[in-house]
Design an enzyme around this catalytic site. Structure first.
Site, short mmCIF file in Angstrom:
data_model
loop_
_atom_site.label_atom_id
_atom_site.label_comp_id
_atom_site.label_asym_id
_atom_site.label_seq_id
_atom_site.Cartn_x
_atom_site.Cartn_y
_atom_site.Cartn_z
N GLY A 130 -8.64 99.87 74.09
CA GLY A 130 -8.96 99.35 72.77
C GLY A 130 -9.31 97.88 72.75
O GLY A 130 -9.94 97.35 73.68
N VAL B 210 1.01 99.42 81.86
CA VAL B 210 0.30 99.64 83.12
C VAL B 210 0.11 98.30 83.80
O VAL B 210 -0.57 97.42 83.27
CB VAL B 210 -1.06 100.34 82.86
CG1 VAL B 210 -1.88 100.37 84.15
CG2 VAL B 210 -0.84 101.74 82.33
N CYS C 83 -6.89 101.46 60.46
CA CYS C 83 -7.48 101.25 59.14
C CYS C 83 -6.50 101.54 58.01
O CYS C 83 -6.64 101.03 56.90
CB CYS C 83 -8.71 102.14 58.96
SG CYS C 83 -10.03 101.84 60.14
N TYR D 90 -13.55 106.86 83.56
CA TYR D 90 -14.30 106.93 82.31
C TYR D 90 -13.64 105.97 81.31
O TYR D 90 -12.44 105.70 81.39
CB TYR D 90 -14.31 108.36 81.76
CG TYR D 90 -14.90 109.34 82.76
CD1 TYR D 90 -16.25 109.62 82.76
CD2 TYR D 90 -14.09 109.92 83.74
CE1 TYR D 90 -16.80 110.49 83.71
CE2 TYR D 90 -14.61 110.78 84.68
CZ TYR D 90 -15.97 111.06 84.66
OH TYR D 90 -16.51 111.91 85.61
#
Length: 450
Positions: A108, A81, A44, A277
């Site tokens: 993201g 990755v 932002c 997660y």
């Protein structure tokens, strides 16, 4: 042996997850992989960095060395990755395999770039990373005209920053309003008019068809018309980055993001995946306003999810991530615009009949100097009278008021009950004696009674 935690992604969700895991377990081994060269910053802030209002060194909160020295977290930047094996519990990055006990995926989102010609030309940019911002800032030294694709919040904030730098700015948007989906047209038109007064030009209802040039961008074509420019910036929205989840076969929801449990664990063919997660822009959330799926690609949501994912990755007692109303606020030019819950467009998507209330006043008492216009719009479900959303335009102090209305929406408060139970603190430098929020809900109640 110390527990091994791997985090993929260094944004708000990823770094919060890593720091939370460390606070819960001082002994665990934590490694963060990121393709980015910078960590712990807010996208932002990039428009302000480009403008020079904020320094890049201020936007980036911490360097990787800080995390290694102060928190014992290894951060591997510029690291890709390549694969994850959830059966063997390994992550392969830059050709090397790493084992984990718990994995947190916080990759993201990706800026959506339409599949059109010319997007690979020089001086065509997206705005997602600090490096993107620095590259734009450098190119602006020899550029005069800019086309921005997309009139969402980031696109408008960019337009203001570039106009403040003396650039000719054209914003091209395929919808019939700025800030589509999350803002109603009457509120959005107010912001557009404000920016037009600043000299920013808008081209609405015009999908971008091509980016034109030989080596670098020279113009953009939208709806059959051509707009010359030295720089083209895509601010056309963010899509969940699902490269790793798709490779693992995780279940994807109807909104194009990961379906997760309340403990922020993904599913594979309907079964919960152990020891993994997820957090941040790739997660599909549950709406706190209506039963159903929603997206909440906000920094505040990412931080909250990151903290829960980091806790659950190391602790036996699992924390829960609940439904969201997704309050948001932006400072665009000299005006703040904020919203929460459902807009009229989102309410229509849920099949809800809406009644609105609206009021205009001041942010301060009329006789106290410096008061600015304050417009409050509140939406309620016609059938139940529940407050389901709100939007605010203000010269100041929009955040506290939208948070107030967020609590009402989350709690299922009716418009009538809001008037019974709500009070506002009064001081001439901070509000009118009856806040404009209450006046807007009064108007809402009148309209509901018709």
């Amino acid at each position: 042996m110390a527990k091994k935690i791997i985090v993929i992604g260094s944004g708000a969700a990823g770094m919060t997850a890593a720091s939370t895991a460390r606070s819960k377990d001082p002994e665990c081994d934590i490694t963060v992989f990121t393709q980015d060269e910078d960590v712990a910053y807010s996208p932002c802030a990039i428009p302000w960095g480009i403008e020079g209002k904020s320094k890049w060194t201020e936007i980036v909160m911490h360097e990787p060395e800080f995390y290694k020295k102060e928190r014992g977290i290894k951060v591997l930047t510029k690291t890709t990755v390549e694969s994850v094996d959830d059966a063997a519990k390994t992550v392969t990055a830059n050709g090397k395999a790493y084992t984990y006990d718990s994995l947190i995926i916080a990759t993201g989102g990706k800026v959506f770039i339409p599949p059109i010609e010319g997007t690979g030309l020089n001086n065509v940019f997206i705005v997602r990373t600090v490096r993107d911002g620095k590259n734009i800032q450098e190119t602006l030294k020899t550029a005069k005209s800019v086309v921005i694709g997309g009139a969402g919040v980031i696109g408008l904030e960019l337009a203001v920053s570039l106009r403040n730098m003396g650039k000719d700015v054209v914003v091209i948007e395929m919808m019939n309003q700025v800030i589509p989906r999350i803002a109603d047209k009457d509120m959005a038109d107010n912001i557009q008019a404000h920016l037009e007064e600043m000299g920013i030009k808008f081209v609405m209802r015009s999908p971008i068809q091509s980016v034109n040039g030989t080596d670098k961008v020279e113009s953009v074509t939208a709806d059959g018309k051509t707009y010359p420019c030295d720089i083209m910036i895509f601010a056309t929205g963010v899509r969940a980055n699902l490269d790793i989840p798709k490779a693992l076969g995780f279940d994807i929801g109807q909104l194009g993001a990961l379906i997760v449990s309340p403990t922020l664990q993904p599913y594979k063919r309907g079964r919960l995946v152990p020891d993994i997660y997820v957090a941040g822009d790739l997660v599909q959330c549950e709406s706190a306003i209506m039963n159903g799926a929603t997206m909440s690609q906000l920094g505040s949501t990412a931080v909250k999810q990151g903290a829960i994912a980091g806790n659950n990755a190391v602790c036996g007692e699992k924390r829960i991530f609940g439904p969201v109303a997704s309050p948001w606020v932006s400072f665009i030019g000299e005006k703040q615009i904020a919203g929460t819950g459902l807009s009229q467009g989102l309410a229509s998507w849920y099949g809800i009949d809406v009644v609105e209330g609206k009021a205009v006043g001041l942010t301060r008492a009329r006789y106290y100097p410096g008061g600015k216009e304050l417009i409050v719009k509140v939406l309620a479900e016609k059938k139940s009278h529940r407050i389901i959303g709100a939007q605010i335009i203000a010269g100041e102090e929009a955040t506290g008021r939208i948070d107030w209305l967020t609590s009402a929406a989350i709690n299922g408060t009716t418009a009538e009950d809001f008037l019974i139970r709500s009070e506002n603190a009064y001081c001439p430098p901070t509000s009118m004696v009856k806040d404009v929020v209450i006046s807007a809900v009064e108007d809402l109640c009148r309209n509901l009674a018709q």
